[in-house]
Design an enzyme around this catalytic site. Structure first.
Site, mmCIF file in Angstrom:
data_model
loop_
_atom_site.group_PDB
_atom_site.id
_atom_site.type_symbol
_atom_site.label_atom_id
_atom_site.label_comp_id
_atom_site.label_asym_id
_atom_site.label_seq_id
_atom_site.Cartn_x
_atom_site.Cartn_y
_atom_site.Cartn_z
ATOM 1 N N HIS A 33 46.638 30.120 47.507
ATOM 2 C CA HIS A 33 47.464 31.325 47.052
ATOM 3 C C HIS A 33 48.037 31.038 48.664
ATOM 4 O O HIS A 33 48.846 31.949 49.103
ATOM 5 C CB HIS A 33 46.553 32.509 47.158
ATOM 6 C CG HIS A 33 46.076 32.774 45.742
ATOM 7 N ND1 HIS A 33 44.955 31.571 44.789
ATOM 8 C CD2 HIS A 33 46.583 32.345 44.237
ATOM 9 C CE1 HIS A 33 44.686 32.406 43.702
ATOM 10 N NE2 HIS A 33 45.838 32.324 43.541
ATOM 11 N N GLN A 57 47.701 37.869 29.525
ATOM 12 C CA GLN A 57 47.701 36.585 29.279
ATOM 13 C C GLN A 57 46.082 36.155 28.585
ATOM 14 O O GLN A 57 46.579 34.200 28.764
ATOM 15 C CB GLN A 57 48.145 36.286 30.456
ATOM 16 C CG GLN A 57 46.624 36.329 31.912
ATOM 17 C CD GLN A 57 48.543 35.537 33.345
ATOM 18 O OE1 GLN A 57 49.064 36.761 33.699
ATOM 19 N NE2 GLN A 57 47.871 34.473 34.097
ATOM 20 N N ASP A 147 50.494 25.421 38.129
ATOM 21 C CA ASP A 147 50.516 25.636 36.767
ATOM 22 C C ASP A 147 51.671 25.557 36.644
ATOM 23 O O ASP A 147 52.893 27.000 36.294
ATOM 24 C CB ASP A 147 50.349 26.908 36.943
ATOM 25 C CG ASP A 147 48.590 28.109 37.220
ATOM 26 O OD1 ASP A 147 48.051 27.069 36.606
ATOM 27 O OD2 ASP A 147 48.394 28.426 38.435
ATOM 28 N N SER A 183 41.057 29.054 41.201
ATOM 29 C CA SER A 183 40.611 30.349 41.061
ATOM 30 C C SER A 183 39.652 30.242 40.192
ATOM 31 O O SER A 183 38.154 30.663 40.045
ATOM 32 C CB SER A 183 40.799 31.930 40.235
ATOM 33 O OG SER A 183 41.757 31.930 41.584
HETATM 34 O O1 PAF Z 1 49.296 32.619 38.592
HETATM 35 C C1 PAF Z 1 49.282 33.579 37.869
HETATM 36 O O2 PAF Z 1 48.125 34.071 38.902
HETATM 37 C C2 PAF Z 1 49.140 34.793 37.483
HETATM 38 O O3 PAF Z 1 49.935 34.002 35.371
HETATM 39 C C3 PAF Z 1 50.508 35.176 37.387
HETATM 40 C C4 PAF Z 1 51.669 34.394 37.797
HETATM 41 C C5 PAF Z 1 50.110 36.482 38.828
HETATM 42 C C6 PAF Z 1 50.716 36.512 36.096
HETATM 43 O O4 PAF Z 1 49.500 36.935 35.983
#
Ligand code: PAF
Length: 275
Positions: A33, A57, A147, A183
Protein backbone atom coordinates in the site's frame (compact mmCIF):
# COMPACT_ATOMS: atom_id res chain seq x y z
CA UNK A 1 -1.99 14.37 7.67
CA UNK A 2 -5.57 15.50 8.23
CA UNK A 3 -8.10 12.81 9.12
CA UNK A 4 -11.69 13.30 7.96
CA UNK A 5 -14.54 11.11 9.09
CA UNK A 6 -17.23 13.04 7.19
CA UNK A 7 -17.72 13.83 3.52
CA UNK A 8 -18.38 17.48 4.40
CA UNK A 9 -15.06 17.86 6.18
CA UNK A 10 -13.11 16.14 3.40
CA UNK A 11 -14.75 18.21 0.66
CA UNK A 12 -14.08 21.48 2.49
CA UNK A 13 -10.42 20.56 2.96
CA UNK A 14 -9.91 19.55 -0.69
CA UNK A 15 -11.51 22.71 -2.11
CA UNK A 16 -9.04 24.42 -4.48
CA UNK A 17 -6.15 22.12 -3.54
CA UNK A 18 -5.13 21.29 -7.13
CA UNK A 19 -4.87 17.88 -8.78
CA UNK A 20 -5.98 15.10 -6.41
CA UNK A 21 -4.39 11.67 -6.54
CA UNK A 22 -6.11 8.91 -4.61
CA UNK A 23 -5.42 5.47 -3.16
CA UNK A 24 -8.44 3.70 -1.62
CA UNK A 25 -7.72 1.06 1.04
CA UNK A 26 -9.39 -1.13 3.62
CA UNK A 27 -6.53 -0.54 6.06
CA UNK A 28 -4.22 -3.11 7.64
CA UNK A 29 -1.58 -1.51 5.48
CA UNK A 30 1.69 -3.03 4.35
CA UNK A 31 4.58 -1.95 2.15
CA UNK A 32 2.51 -2.70 -0.97
CA UNK A 33 0.00 0.00 0.00
CA UNK A 34 2.81 2.41 0.92
CA UNK A 35 4.34 1.90 -2.54
CA UNK A 36 0.97 2.72 -4.18
CA UNK A 37 0.76 5.86 -2.06
CA UNK A 38 4.27 7.01 -2.94
CA UNK A 39 3.48 6.38 -6.61
CA UNK A 40 0.22 8.34 -6.35
CA UNK A 41 2.01 11.15 -4.52
CA UNK A 42 4.08 11.80 -7.63
CA UNK A 43 0.96 12.08 -9.80
CA UNK A 44 -0.84 15.03 -8.23
CA UNK A 45 -0.65 18.05 -5.92
CA UNK A 46 -2.65 16.55 -3.08
CA UNK A 47 -2.51 12.88 -2.03
CA UNK A 48 -5.72 11.48 -0.55
CA UNK A 49 -6.25 7.99 0.78
CA UNK A 50 -9.29 6.32 2.26
CA UNK A 51 -9.69 3.64 4.89
CA UNK A 52 -13.01 1.87 4.90
CA UNK A 53 -13.71 -1.82 5.38
CA UNK A 54 -16.50 -2.19 2.85
CA UNK A 55 -19.14 -4.61 4.02
CA UNK A 56 -20.66 -4.79 0.50
CA UNK A 57 -17.70 -6.72 -0.89
CA UNK A 58 -17.64 -9.45 1.76
CA UNK A 59 -19.65 -12.62 1.40
CA UNK A 60 -21.71 -13.93 4.35
CA UNK A 61 -19.03 -16.49 5.23
CA UNK A 62 -16.06 -14.17 4.69
CA UNK A 63 -13.94 -12.30 7.21
CA UNK A 64 -15.72 -8.90 7.47
CA UNK A 65 -16.04 -9.06 11.27
CA UNK A 66 -12.52 -10.30 11.87
CA UNK A 67 -10.80 -8.24 9.13
CA UNK A 68 -7.89 -6.58 10.98
CA UNK A 69 -8.66 -3.01 12.02
CA UNK A 70 -5.30 -1.32 12.72
CA UNK A 71 -6.21 2.35 12.51
CA UNK A 72 -3.35 3.94 14.50
CA UNK A 73 -0.64 1.97 12.69
CA UNK A 74 -2.33 2.66 9.33
CA UNK A 75 -2.36 6.41 10.02
CA UNK A 76 1.37 6.35 10.75
CA UNK A 77 2.10 4.49 7.52
CA UNK A 78 -0.08 6.81 5.46
CA UNK A 79 1.51 9.92 6.93
CA UNK A 80 5.00 8.48 6.26
CA UNK A 81 3.98 7.74 2.65
CA UNK A 82 2.98 11.38 2.14
CA UNK A 83 -0.82 11.20 2.45
CA UNK A 84 -2.15 14.70 3.08
CA UNK A 85 -5.80 13.77 3.72
CA UNK A 86 -7.21 10.50 5.00
CA UNK A 87 -10.92 9.85 4.54
CA UNK A 88 -11.92 7.34 7.22
CA UNK A 89 -15.73 7.26 7.37
CA UNK A 90 -17.78 4.93 9.52
CA UNK A 91 -20.51 2.80 7.99
CA UNK A 92 -23.17 5.37 8.84
CA UNK A 93 -21.34 7.98 6.76
CA UNK A 94 -20.82 5.70 3.75
CA UNK A 95 -24.14 3.86 3.92
CA UNK A 96 -26.55 6.08 5.89
CA UNK A 97 -29.35 3.92 4.52
CA UNK A 98 -29.17 0.49 2.90
CA UNK A 99 -27.48 0.98 -0.47
CA UNK A 100 -30.21 0.60 -3.09
CA UNK A 101 -28.17 1.53 -6.17
CA UNK A 102 -25.21 -0.62 -7.15
CA UNK A 103 -22.63 -0.77 -9.89
CA UNK A 104 -23.01 -4.21 -11.46
CA UNK A 105 -20.14 -5.19 -13.74
CA UNK A 106 -20.83 -7.49 -16.66
CA UNK A 107 -20.88 -11.13 -15.42
CA UNK A 108 -18.35 -11.95 -18.16
CA UNK A 109 -15.88 -9.86 -16.15
CA UNK A 110 -17.21 -10.20 -12.62
CA UNK A 111 -18.36 -13.81 -12.32
CA UNK A 112 -15.12 -15.43 -13.49
CA UNK A 113 -11.94 -16.19 -11.48
CA UNK A 114 -12.33 -14.26 -8.18
CA UNK A 115 -16.01 -13.70 -8.86
CA UNK A 116 -16.69 -17.41 -9.22
CA UNK A 117 -15.45 -18.00 -5.67
CA UNK A 118 -16.59 -14.67 -4.21
CA UNK A 119 -20.10 -14.04 -5.59
CA UNK A 120 -21.02 -10.35 -5.45
CA UNK A 121 -17.47 -9.28 -4.63
CA UNK A 122 -16.97 -7.05 -7.67
CA UNK A 123 -20.42 -5.50 -7.39
CA UNK A 124 -19.43 -4.48 -3.83
CA UNK A 125 -16.03 -3.20 -4.94
CA UNK A 126 -17.35 -1.29 -7.96
CA UNK A 127 -20.12 0.29 -5.89
CA UNK A 128 -17.85 1.52 -3.11
CA UNK A 129 -15.16 2.73 -5.53
CA UNK A 130 -17.81 4.64 -7.48
CA UNK A 131 -18.96 6.25 -4.22
CA UNK A 132 -15.39 7.05 -3.19
CA UNK A 133 -14.68 8.63 -6.60
CA UNK A 134 -17.83 10.74 -6.22
CA UNK A 135 -16.77 11.81 -2.72
CA UNK A 136 -13.04 12.43 -3.29
CA UNK A 137 -13.29 13.51 -6.97
CA UNK A 138 -9.70 12.55 -7.79
CA UNK A 139 -8.07 13.20 -11.15
CA UNK A 140 -5.85 10.11 -10.72
CA UNK A 141 -6.33 6.91 -8.70
CA UNK A 142 -3.78 4.13 -8.20
CA UNK A 143 -4.79 0.45 -7.86
CA UNK A 144 -2.39 -2.47 -7.34
CA UNK A 145 -1.86 -5.20 -9.93
CA UNK A 146 -2.00 -7.69 -7.05
CA UNK A 147 -5.79 -7.48 -7.44
CA UNK A 148 -5.59 -7.82 -11.20
CA UNK A 149 -9.26 -8.46 -11.88
CA UNK A 150 -10.28 -5.58 -9.62
CA UNK A 151 -7.95 -3.29 -11.58
CA UNK A 152 -9.50 -4.42 -14.89
CA UNK A 153 -13.05 -3.94 -13.63
CA UNK A 154 -12.33 -0.47 -12.24
CA UNK A 155 -10.68 0.54 -15.52
CA UNK A 156 -13.72 -0.66 -17.46
CA UNK A 157 -16.13 1.06 -15.07
CA UNK A 158 -14.29 4.35 -15.50
CA UNK A 159 -14.18 4.00 -19.27
CA UNK A 160 -17.77 2.93 -19.76
CA UNK A 161 -19.27 5.40 -17.28
CA UNK A 162 -17.03 8.25 -18.54
CA UNK A 163 -15.69 9.04 -15.10
CA UNK A 164 -13.15 11.88 -15.16
CA UNK A 165 -10.39 9.94 -13.39
CA UNK A 166 -7.26 8.30 -14.74
CA UNK A 167 -6.60 4.80 -13.39
CA UNK A 168 -2.92 3.99 -12.87
CA UNK A 169 -1.62 0.49 -12.05
CA UNK A 170 0.90 -0.15 -9.27
CA UNK A 171 3.27 -3.12 -9.33
CA UNK A 172 2.90 -5.94 -6.79
CA UNK A 173 5.36 -5.74 -3.89
CA UNK A 174 6.80 -9.07 -2.73
CA UNK A 175 8.75 -10.39 0.21
CA UNK A 176 12.27 -11.65 -0.59
CA UNK A 177 10.94 -15.21 -1.05
CA UNK A 178 8.39 -14.06 -3.64
CA UNK A 179 5.23 -14.00 -1.54
CA UNK A 180 3.06 -11.10 -2.65
CA UNK A 181 2.34 -8.74 0.25
CA UNK A 182 -1.27 -8.97 1.36
CA UNK A 183 -3.28 -7.87 4.35
CA UNK A 184 -4.28 -11.52 4.78
CA UNK A 185 -0.69 -12.85 5.07
CA UNK A 186 -0.95 -12.04 8.76
CA UNK A 187 -3.44 -14.92 9.13
CA UNK A 188 -0.78 -17.51 8.17
CA UNK A 189 0.85 -19.75 10.79
CA UNK A 190 4.66 -20.00 10.70
CA UNK A 191 4.49 -23.28 8.77
CA UNK A 192 1.98 -21.85 6.29
CA UNK A 193 4.10 -18.74 5.83
CA UNK A 194 7.06 -20.95 4.88
CA UNK A 195 4.88 -22.79 2.34
CA UNK A 196 3.11 -19.69 0.97
CA UNK A 197 5.70 -18.63 -1.70
CA UNK A 198 4.84 -21.81 -3.64
CA UNK A 199 1.89 -19.98 -5.18
CA UNK A 200 4.28 -17.48 -6.76
CA UNK A 201 6.63 -20.28 -7.82
CA UNK A 202 3.96 -22.24 -9.70
CA UNK A 203 2.94 -19.07 -11.53
CA UNK A 204 6.59 -18.39 -12.37
CA UNK A 205 6.92 -21.92 -13.76
CA UNK A 206 3.96 -21.29 -16.08
CA UNK A 207 5.43 -17.97 -17.17
CA UNK A 208 8.72 -19.68 -17.99
CA UNK A 209 6.98 -22.46 -19.89
CA UNK A 210 5.04 -19.92 -21.97
CA UNK A 211 8.22 -17.95 -22.63
CA UNK A 212 9.70 -21.25 -23.84
CA UNK A 213 6.84 -21.73 -26.33
CA UNK A 214 4.26 -23.76 -24.37
CA UNK A 215 0.70 -23.03 -25.49
CA UNK A 216 -1.29 -25.85 -23.88
CA UNK A 217 -2.90 -23.64 -21.24
CA UNK A 218 -5.03 -26.38 -19.66
CA UNK A 219 -2.04 -28.67 -19.13
CA UNK A 220 -0.01 -25.86 -17.53
CA UNK A 221 -2.91 -24.92 -15.27
CA UNK A 222 -3.63 -28.52 -14.23
CA UNK A 223 0.02 -29.16 -13.40
CA UNK A 224 0.17 -26.06 -11.19
CA UNK A 225 -3.09 -26.97 -9.42
CA UNK A 226 -1.78 -30.50 -8.82
CA UNK A 227 1.47 -29.20 -7.34
CA UNK A 228 -0.39 -26.93 -4.96
CA UNK A 229 -2.76 -29.73 -3.93
CA UNK A 230 0.18 -32.09 -3.37
CA UNK A 231 1.58 -29.61 -0.83
CA UNK A 232 -1.59 -29.24 1.19
CA UNK A 233 -3.24 -26.33 -0.59
CA UNK A 234 -6.86 -26.23 -1.75
CA UNK A 235 -6.40 -24.54 -5.11
CA UNK A 236 -9.41 -22.67 -6.50
CA UNK A 237 -8.03 -21.66 -9.87
CA UNK A 238 -4.83 -21.29 -11.81
CA UNK A 239 -5.64 -19.65 -15.13
CA UNK A 240 -3.81 -18.28 -18.14
CA UNK A 241 -5.81 -15.35 -19.49
CA UNK A 242 -5.54 -12.27 -21.70
CA UNK A 243 -4.37 -9.21 -19.76
CA UNK A 244 -6.91 -6.94 -21.43
CA UNK A 245 -10.16 -8.67 -20.49
CA UNK A 246 -9.13 -11.85 -18.60
CA UNK A 247 -10.83 -13.99 -21.23
CA UNK A 248 -9.37 -17.25 -22.59
CA UNK A 249 -6.41 -16.69 -24.92
CA UNK A 250 -6.01 -18.29 -28.31
CA UNK A 251 -2.73 -20.12 -28.93
CA UNK A 252 -1.27 -17.16 -30.87
CA UNK A 253 -2.26 -14.48 -28.31
CA UNK A 254 0.37 -12.46 -26.45
CA UNK A 255 -0.17 -10.02 -23.57
CA UNK A 256 -1.13 -12.77 -21.15
CA UNK A 257 -1.41 -12.99 -17.38
CA UNK A 258 -1.39 -16.09 -15.22
CA UNK A 259 -3.54 -15.84 -12.11
CA UNK A 260 -3.98 -18.12 -9.13
CA UNK A 261 -6.04 -18.39 -5.97
CA UNK A 262 -5.76 -21.08 -3.33
CA UNK A 263 -6.51 -21.72 0.30
CA UNK A 264 -3.60 -22.50 2.57
CA UNK A 265 -5.20 -23.68 5.78
CA UNK A 266 -8.00 -21.20 6.23
CA UNK A 267 -6.19 -18.33 4.49
CA UNK A 268 -7.07 -17.52 0.91
CA UNK A 269 -4.12 -16.21 -1.12
CA UNK A 270 -4.17 -14.78 -4.63
CA UNK A 271 -1.36 -13.81 -6.97
CA UNK A 272 -0.67 -13.21 -10.63
CA UNK A 273 2.17 -12.62 -13.08
CA UNK A 274 2.08 -10.89 -16.42
CA UNK A 275 3.59 -12.89 -19.24
O1 PAF B 1 -8.43 -3.32 -2.84
C1 PAF B 1 -9.03 -2.94 -1.80
O2 PAF B 1 -8.43 -2.70 -0.74
C2 PAF B 1 -10.53 -2.74 -1.85
O3 PAF B 1 -11.14 -3.66 -2.70
C3 PAF B 1 -10.93 -1.30 -2.24
C4 PAF B 1 -10.50 -0.94 -3.64
C5 PAF B 1 -10.33 -0.30 -1.25
C6 PAF B 1 -12.46 -1.16 -2.20
O4 PAF B 1 -12.96 -1.41 -0.93
Amino acid sequence: MQIHTTITSLRAALEGGGQISFVPTMGNLHEGHAALMRQAGGLGDCLVSSLFVNRLQFGPREDFDTYPRTFAADCEKMAAAGVAHLFAPDEGEMYPRPQSFHVQPDPAQADILEGEFRPGFFRGVATVVMKLFAIVQPQVAVFGKKDYQQLMIIRNMVRELNLPVEIVAGETVRDADGLALSSRNGYLTAAERAEAPRLHRVLQAIRQAIAGGARDWARLEDKAMAELAAHGWAPQYVAVRKQLDLQYPAAHDSGLVVLGAALLGSTRLIDNLEV
